[in-house]
Design a protein around this motif. Sequence first.
Motif, mmCIF file in Angstrom:
data_model
loop_
_atom_site.group_PDB
_atom_site.id
_atom_site.type_symbol
_atom_site.label_atom_id
_atom_site.label_comp_id
_atom_site.label_asym_id
_atom_site.label_seq_id
_atom_site.Cartn_x
_atom_site.Cartn_y
_atom_site.Cartn_z
ATOM 1 N N VAL A 24 -4.811 -0.875 15.637
ATOM 2 C CA VAL A 24 -6.134 -0.837 16.247
ATOM 3 C C VAL A 24 -6.882 -1.811 15.842
ATOM 4 N N LEU A 25 -7.332 -2.401 16.697
ATOM 5 C CA LEU A 25 -8.067 -4.032 16.507
ATOM 6 C C LEU A 25 -9.684 -3.908 16.644
ATOM 7 N N PRO A 26 -10.386 -4.597 15.966
ATOM 8 C CA PRO A 26 -11.832 -4.518 15.918
ATOM 9 C C PRO A 26 -12.595 -4.826 17.373
ATOM 10 N N ASN A 27 -11.834 -5.805 18.185
ATOM 11 C CA ASN A 27 -12.799 -5.974 19.533
ATOM 12 C C ASN A 27 -11.635 -6.565 20.104
ATOM 13 N N ALA A 28 -11.930 -7.092 21.506
ATOM 14 C CA ALA A 28 -11.086 -7.593 22.569
ATOM 15 C C ALA A 28 -10.544 -8.889 22.156
ATOM 16 N N ALA A 29 -11.496 -9.647 21.373
ATOM 17 C CA ALA A 29 -11.180 -11.023 21.134
ATOM 18 C C ALA A 29 -9.992 -11.010 19.946
ATOM 19 N N VAL A 30 -10.070 -10.195 19.120
ATOM 20 C CA VAL A 30 -8.813 -10.142 18.144
ATOM 21 C C VAL A 30 -7.650 -9.373 18.591
ATOM 22 N N ALA A 31 -7.871 -8.602 19.692
ATOM 23 C CA ALA A 31 -6.688 -8.025 20.477
ATOM 24 C C ALA A 31 -6.072 -9.249 21.174
ATOM 25 N N LYS A 32 -6.778 -10.043 21.709
ATOM 26 C CA LYS A 32 -6.118 -11.170 22.417
ATOM 27 C C LYS A 32 -5.355 -11.931 21.563
ATOM 28 N N LEU A 33 -5.817 -12.456 20.303
ATOM 29 C CA LEU A 33 -4.999 -13.299 19.663
ATOM 30 C C LEU A 33 -3.930 -12.567 19.290
ATOM 31 N N VAL A 34 -3.707 -11.314 18.832
ATOM 32 C CA VAL A 34 -2.447 -10.701 18.444
ATOM 33 C C VAL A 34 -1.671 -10.521 19.808
ATOM 34 N N ALA A 35 -2.189 -10.508 20.943
ATOM 35 C CA ALA A 35 -1.378 -10.211 22.275
ATOM 36 C C ALA A 35 -0.602 -11.628 22.558
ATOM 37 N N ASP A 36 -1.525 -12.786 22.343
ATOM 38 C CA ASP A 36 -1.062 -14.275 22.518
ATOM 39 C C ASP A 36 0.317 -14.517 21.695
ATOM 40 N N GLU A 37 0.223 -13.992 20.610
ATOM 41 C CA GLU A 37 1.290 -14.367 19.491
ATOM 42 C C GLU A 37 2.456 -13.469 20.214
ATOM 43 N N TYR A 38 2.414 -12.299 20.528
ATOM 44 C CA TYR A 38 3.699 -11.408 21.057
ATOM 45 C C TYR A 38 3.918 -12.420 22.196
ATOM 46 N N ALA A 39 3.081 -12.810 22.934
ATOM 47 C CA ALA A 39 3.334 -13.383 24.336
ATOM 48 C C ALA A 39 4.346 -14.790 24.288
#
Length: 265
Positions: A67-82
């Motif tokens: 669980v991530l603190p906000n949408a911006a952090v979630a995007k950073l993680v998602a970009d690494e998976y992508a």
Amino acid sequence: MRDLLNDLDASRYLSDPDPVKRARNQMKAALPKRFYKAVTTAEEEESGHVVKLDGRSVRTPAGAVLVLPNAAVAKLVADEYAAQEELINPLTMPVTRLANTAFDGVSSAADAVLEDVLKFSTSDLLCYRAGAPEALIERQAGAWDPVLDWVRSELGARFLLAEGVMHVEQPRETIGAVAIHLRKRAEPFRLAAIHLMTSLTGSALLALAVEAKALDAETAWTAAHIDENWNIEHWGEDPEATKRQANRRRDMMAAAALIEALDAN
């Protein structure tokens, strides 16, 4: 504590505090194949911001939904998976590893992590100066004195300087002022980023300056490696050391990016 925070999924990825050794160890274990096509983010009512791989929430090494603190952090993680291709290489996912560390480790041990950062400040890199040559003395002063000035004006902490490596005892009031500043930054993801930057640079003061936007990460990284770069200029480059520094710099920039994302909202 530092061993734990270096990489919480050591059992899976044969971790080592040294990024180069970690990379070598990583090669001994088969990397998992990329098993997903779609990477998305979502805000779920019961939990918070999550990253999903083909609709399934990403989990931490401990097995919890990340669980991530906000949408911006979630995007950073998602970009690494992508960005992963045929194989999933955690060494190329520094924000994800840091997020896992924050969620699985720092969230339940914030006081211990804070104390670890505080210990760095008692023998901070910026307080130990070269006695010669004059050019190196000036280079250190030019990069480090402004940070100490910021610490004095913003934190109310006056640090004592020493020549060489002989330990200098810092005033109790100085360390106390740093502790007060740190306690206001005990949120797990922020503290994990500060801890990582502190460990990578050898300076809690550089890390705190980056977190406060008083210094950008690239400038802080260069300031932390004045002595090392001086030696390279005069004695030549060691390929292994250069590779190690590149890996560590990547992790430093990831920590700074995480802080930027935390401040996005």
